[in-house]
Write a protein that holds these residues in place. Structure first.
Motif, mmCIF file in Angstrom:
data_model
loop_
_atom_site.group_PDB
_atom_site.id
_atom_site.type_symbol
_atom_site.label_atom_id
_atom_site.label_comp_id
_atom_site.label_asym_id
_atom_site.label_seq_id
_atom_site.Cartn_x
_atom_site.Cartn_y
_atom_site.Cartn_z
ATOM 1 N N ALA A 10 -76.347 -37.817 -20.408
ATOM 2 C CA ALA A 10 -75.361 -37.236 -19.372
ATOM 3 C C ALA A 10 -74.221 -36.774 -20.256
ATOM 4 C CB ALA A 10 -74.704 -38.511 -18.872
ATOM 5 N N TYR A 11 -73.780 -35.939 -19.335
ATOM 6 C CA TYR A 11 -72.274 -34.721 -20.122
ATOM 7 C C TYR A 11 -71.267 -34.093 -18.769
ATOM 8 C CZ TYR A 11 -74.948 -30.994 -18.790
ATOM 9 O OH TYR A 11 -75.918 -30.159 -17.895
ATOM 10 N N CYS A 12 -70.018 -33.619 -19.212
ATOM 11 C CA CYS A 12 -69.500 -33.271 -18.335
ATOM 12 C C CYS A 12 -68.958 -32.248 -20.053
ATOM 13 C CB CYS A 12 -69.024 -34.312 -17.879
ATOM 14 S SG CYS A 12 -67.639 -33.245 -16.724
ATOM 15 N N LEU A 13 -68.341 -30.922 -18.598
ATOM 16 C CA LEU A 13 -67.705 -29.818 -19.883
ATOM 17 C C LEU A 13 -66.363 -29.318 -18.893
ATOM 18 C CD1 LEU A 13 -70.026 -27.887 -21.380
ATOM 19 C CD2 LEU A 13 -69.505 -29.943 -22.690
ATOM 20 N N MET A 14 -65.286 -30.001 -19.668
ATOM 21 C CA MET A 14 -64.346 -29.612 -18.693
ATOM 22 C C MET A 14 -63.493 -28.811 -19.263
ATOM 23 S SD MET A 14 -63.873 -31.501 -16.000
ATOM 24 C CE MET A 14 -61.631 -31.117 -15.438
ATOM 25 N N PRO A 15 -62.819 -27.430 -18.982
ATOM 26 C CA PRO A 15 -62.132 -25.926 -19.660
ATOM 27 C C PRO A 15 -61.377 -26.658 -20.987
ATOM 28 C CG PRO A 15 -61.370 -26.352 -17.464
ATOM 29 C CD PRO A 15 -61.817 -28.176 -17.484
ATOM 30 N N ASN A 16 -60.737 -27.827 -20.786
ATOM 31 C CA ASN A 16 -60.016 -28.500 -22.766
ATOM 32 C C ASN A 16 -61.698 -29.552 -23.136
ATOM 33 O OD1 ASN A 16 -58.636 -30.355 -20.540
ATOM 34 N ND2 ASN A 16 -56.903 -30.254 -20.725
ATOM 35 N N HIS A 17 -61.741 -29.922 -22.663
ATOM 36 C CA HIS A 17 -62.320 -31.711 -22.809
ATOM 37 C C HIS A 17 -63.687 -31.291 -22.347
ATOM 38 C CE1 HIS A 17 -60.913 -32.376 -19.118
ATOM 39 N NE2 HIS A 17 -61.606 -34.500 -19.759
ATOM 40 N N PHE A 18 -64.448 -32.183 -23.612
ATOM 41 C CA PHE A 18 -65.830 -32.709 -22.162
ATOM 42 C C PHE A 18 -66.132 -34.317 -23.054
ATOM 43 C CE2 PHE A 18 -65.935 -31.280 -27.363
ATOM 44 C CZ PHE A 18 -66.436 -32.153 -27.546
ATOM 45 N N HIS A 19 -67.017 -34.427 -22.715
ATOM 46 C CA HIS A 19 -67.765 -36.176 -22.091
ATOM 47 C C HIS A 19 -69.571 -35.977 -22.837
ATOM 48 C CE1 HIS A 19 -63.700 -38.158 -21.254
ATOM 49 N NE2 HIS A 19 -63.605 -36.533 -20.326
ATOM 50 N N LEU A 20 -69.971 -36.805 -23.582
ATOM 51 C CA LEU A 20 -71.295 -36.694 -23.921
ATOM 52 C C LEU A 20 -71.685 -38.498 -24.059
ATOM 53 C CD1 LEU A 20 -71.722 -34.293 -26.887
ATOM 54 C CD2 LEU A 20 -72.821 -34.262 -24.564
ATOM 55 N N ASN A 76 -70.743 -30.919 -7.372
ATOM 56 C CA ASN A 76 -71.387 -29.602 -7.054
ATOM 57 C C ASN A 76 -70.714 -28.964 -8.479
ATOM 58 O OD1 ASN A 76 -72.915 -29.360 -4.734
ATOM 59 N ND2 ASN A 76 -70.901 -29.596 -3.666
ATOM 60 N N ASP A 77 -70.250 -29.780 -9.485
ATOM 61 C CA ASP A 77 -69.728 -29.594 -10.962
ATOM 62 C C ASP A 77 -70.399 -28.157 -11.632
ATOM 63 O OD1 ASP A 77 -69.477 -29.007 -13.756
ATOM 64 O OD2 ASP A 77 -67.157 -29.786 -13.180
ATOM 65 N N PRO A 78 -71.022 -27.837 -11.993
ATOM 66 C CA PRO A 78 -72.175 -26.422 -12.351
ATOM 67 C C PRO A 78 -72.616 -27.364 -13.831
ATOM 68 C CG PRO A 78 -70.563 -25.609 -12.347
ATOM 69 C CD PRO A 78 -69.903 -26.637 -11.799
ATOM 70 N N TYR A 79 -71.489 -27.956 -14.719
ATOM 71 C CA TYR A 79 -71.190 -27.973 -16.100
ATOM 72 C C TYR A 79 -71.036 -29.522 -16.424
ATOM 73 C CZ TYR A 79 -69.948 -23.280 -15.766
ATOM 74 O OH TYR A 79 -69.813 -22.110 -15.234
ATOM 75 N N SER A 80 -72.204 -30.409 -15.535
ATOM 76 C CA SER A 80 -72.060 -31.873 -15.527
ATOM 77 C C SER A 80 -73.837 -31.993 -15.202
ATOM 78 C CB SER A 80 -70.808 -32.137 -14.694
ATOM 79 O OG SER A 80 -71.683 -33.334 -13.558
ATOM 80 N N SER A 81 -74.313 -33.153 -15.941
ATOM 81 C CA SER A 81 -75.378 -33.575 -15.760
ATOM 82 C C SER A 81 -75.693 -33.996 -14.256
ATOM 83 C CB SER A 81 -75.924 -34.488 -17.174
ATOM 84 O OG SER A 81 -74.935 -35.667 -17.076
#
Length: 199
Positions: A52-62, A154-159
């Protein structure tokens, strides 16, 4: 123990996360997001599986699972991977060096594009070991719900969407993640409640 110093062990799940230095924006354009994800696939997927992942403008999670010790030791002999010393710390060294490749190549490209200098991403990267299937489910929901105040589905930068769509090209372990929740319906239902994740 400082969460940044949590040992990286083979065959274990980890929630990896990091942010820009002093909260600086990491992703300004759509191209930035796609480039970062490409670097993860090029450098990290040889040493871990991405769940799983999520990219936010100033951070990210994997959410990743480190490969087995035998798989990691075999990588020491692969020419395009950074070498690590033989012994107990080889798996950690291999993983950390591949992760550094992601950071370094992304930071260099970002700095060049934005005419800036210096560190972009905090170091060392932060990680939390996940030790139960219940905790895995909570971590998946937490990561996907990260875009607060927005429609994360609907976030395009999440799994999240890729997992529901069965997009193996983007997330090879998608079917396994859905099985953690039983089925797609329960996966969606669990994401409708706020994650109970100690972070």
């Amino acid at each position: 123990m400082d969460i940044r110093n949590t040992p990286i062990e083979p065959d274990c799940f980890y929630h990896l996360y990091n942010r820009g230095v002093n909260g600086e924006v990491l992703f300004k354009t759509e191209r930035n997001y796609h480039f970062f994800l490409r670097k993860i696939k090029e450098n990290l997927l040889s040493v871990c599986d991405l769940y799983a992942y999520c990219l936010m403008p100033n951070h990210f999670h994997l959410l990743v699972k480190i490969k087995s010790e035998d798989e990691l030791k075999s990588l020491v002999k692969v020419p395009h991977l950074d070498k690590a010393k033989e012994g107990l710390h080889a798996p950690k060294n291999i993983f950390s060096k591949q992760f550094s490749k992601v950071f370094n190549s992304y930071s260099q490209a970002y700095n060049k594009e934005n005419n800036r200098h210096g560190a972009l991403i905090e170091s060392p990267f932060k990680r939390k070991r996940i030790d139960s299937e219940e905790y895995l489910r909570k971590c998946v929901v937490y990561i996907h719900q990260n875009p607060k105040g927005e429609d994360f589905t609907n976030d395009p930068y999440s799994s999240y969407r890729d997992l529901l769509a069965g997009n193996a090209a983007s997330l090879e372990k998608g079917e396994e993640v859905i099985r953690w929740f039983g089925d797609r319906e329960n996966f969606i239902f669990c994401h409708q409640k706020e994650a109970e994740y100690k972070f």
